[in-house]
Design an enzyme around this catalytic site. Structure first.
Site, short mmCIF file in Angstrom:
data_model
loop_
_atom_site.label_atom_id
_atom_site.label_comp_id
_atom_site.label_asym_id
_atom_site.label_seq_id
_atom_site.Cartn_x
_atom_site.Cartn_y
_atom_site.Cartn_z
N ARG A 108 8.11 -6.74 -11.51
CA ARG A 108 6.77 -6.63 -10.88
C ARG A 108 6.18 -7.97 -11.89
NH1 ARG A 108 1.67 -3.13 -10.67
NH2 ARG A 108 2.51 -3.13 -8.02
N HIS A 135 2.95 -9.57 -2.85
CA HIS A 135 3.18 -8.43 -2.69
C HIS A 135 3.17 -8.05 -1.51
CE1 HIS A 135 2.47 -4.20 -4.63
NE2 HIS A 135 1.94 -4.41 -4.67
N GLN A 138 3.96 -3.54 -0.61
CA GLN A 138 2.91 -3.08 -0.29
C GLN A 138 2.67 -3.00 0.69
OE1 GLN A 138 0.13 -1.32 -2.07
NE2 GLN A 138 -0.37 -1.27 -0.40
N ASP A 228 -9.32 -5.15 -0.90
CA ASP A 228 -8.49 -5.33 -2.04
C ASP A 228 -9.86 -5.28 -3.45
OD1 ASP A 228 -6.43 -4.86 -4.45
OD2 ASP A 228 -5.92 -6.92 -3.56
N CYS A 268 -4.29 -1.35 -1.07
CA CYS A 268 -3.97 -0.76 -1.54
C CYS A 268 -3.75 -0.16 -2.83
CB CYS A 268 -2.77 -1.83 -1.53
SG CYS A 268 -4.04 -2.99 -2.52
N ARG A 294 4.92 4.35 0.57
CA ARG A 294 5.17 3.87 0.21
C ARG A 294 6.23 3.72 -0.34
NH1 ARG A 294 2.04 0.26 -3.61
NH2 ARG A 294 4.43 -0.92 -3.57
#
Ligand code: CP
Ligand code: NVA
Length: 310
Positions: A108, A135, A138, A228, A268, A294
């Site tokens: 990340r 991402h 995700q 988001d 998310c 996930r």
């Protein structure tokens, strides 16, 4: 060797295979505990090295549990404890060491260029666990969640994104809309529309993306509403100003009432003020299921990288 950096670089066929594998594996774990291992032990003895240059809760936990359930192990590196982080070892040498000690690397990062540089020097698969431009883990997991809940192919649904039209999550969602052939409405203030290069890429690839500057028009008749945080991690903006610019793009019960009656709400996480508590904690919200899924999708992403998808 297969990397997992951007959805657009992976074929629809392989992305769909990942989703199918996740579905099968999840189905077989009904009576198992978190750390019980899948019967076929597909990644026995394999080590996933992960490093987070930005905060993470879900991605960190889900990759750890995912590799464990596949009978491998995980080691999390702290960038501030590496020589690389202090500028006293090169990225090339760091990548080579990680490649010889580990079997896959999840990063990340705040720099897409860094991902590309690691990719150049790594001899093991590298997975993008969130970067400024995307991402992918995700969003692939979110496709899985949507199909699991609706029991329909996502290609038959209208997905709606309300919020910043140019952040990492929406970029991956746009790429997914082409790979999985779904209709995507994006509702954002004019200043925050999707990236032009990405829009050109959609056009060339037959995507079905519609952009609105009105939240209600974007949401109308949608099956899934996504949002988001208005301000992403480490984003250097005038926060008060940006939040103000999004005041008409908050997901409230009124906004949800414009969507289909049985529409679901996804986020998310972590969340900010872009959704009301009533929606977030309400019946249409599937955010906890979304977060837990996930694990299942990371497992199948790992298997894809190790070329072990059946
Ligand atoms: N959604 C997500 O990636 O969560 P974390 O930042 O907690 O990993
Ligand atoms: N857009 C958000 C996603 C967090 C998982 C961020 O980058 O902070």
């Amino acid at each position: 060797m297969r990397h997992f950096i951007k959805l657009r670089d992976i074929s629809s066929k392989n992305l769909k295979k990942i989703i199918l594998d996740a579905k099968k594996r999840k189905g077989k774990r009904k009576n198992l505990n978190t750390l019980d291992i899948d019967k076929d032990c597909p990644l026995k003895g394999k080590l996933l090295i992960q490093m987070f240059e930005k905060s993470s809760l879900r991605t960190r936990l889900s990759f750890y549990i995912a590799i464990k359930q596949l009978n491998g192990g995980a080691l999390t590196l702290r960038p501030d404890e590496l020589h690389l982080g202090k500028g006293s070892e090169s990225l090339e040498d760091t990548a080579k060491i990680i490649s010889t000690f580990g079997n896959a690397f999840m990063l990340r990062t705040d720099s897409d260029q860094k991902l590309e540089e690691f990719k150049k020097y790594m001899t093991i698969p590298i997975i993008n666990g969130l970067s400024p431009s995307s991402h992918p883990t995700q969003v692939l997991s979110d496709v899985f969640t949507i199909e699991e809940i609706t029991k329909k192919s996502i290609s038959k649904l209208q997905i709606c994104w309300i919020g910043d039209g140019n952040n990492n999550v929406i970029n991956s969602l746009i790429e997914a809309s082409v790979k999985f052939s779904f209709k995507l409405n994006i509702g954002s203030p004019k200043k925050y529309q999707p990236n032009k290069n990405l829009l050109n890429w959609i056009k060339k690839n037959g995507g079905r993306v519609n952009i609105f500057n009105d939240c209600f028009k974007a949401v109308k008749s949608s099956d899934v509403i996504f949002t988001d945080k208005v301000i992403s991690m480490n984003e250097k903006v005038n926060k008060v100003k940006k939040l103000k610019e999004f005041k008409n793009f908050k997901i409230t019960s009124k906004v949800m009432s414009y969507a289909k009656k049985n529409a679901i709400f996804l986020h998310c996480l972590p969340r900010g003020s872009e959704v009301s508590d009533k929606v977030f904690l309400g019946k249409q919200s599937k955010v906890w299921q979304q977060a837990l899924n996930r694990i299942y999708v990371q497992k199948s992403i790992l298997l894809y990288c190790f070329e072990k998808l059946r």
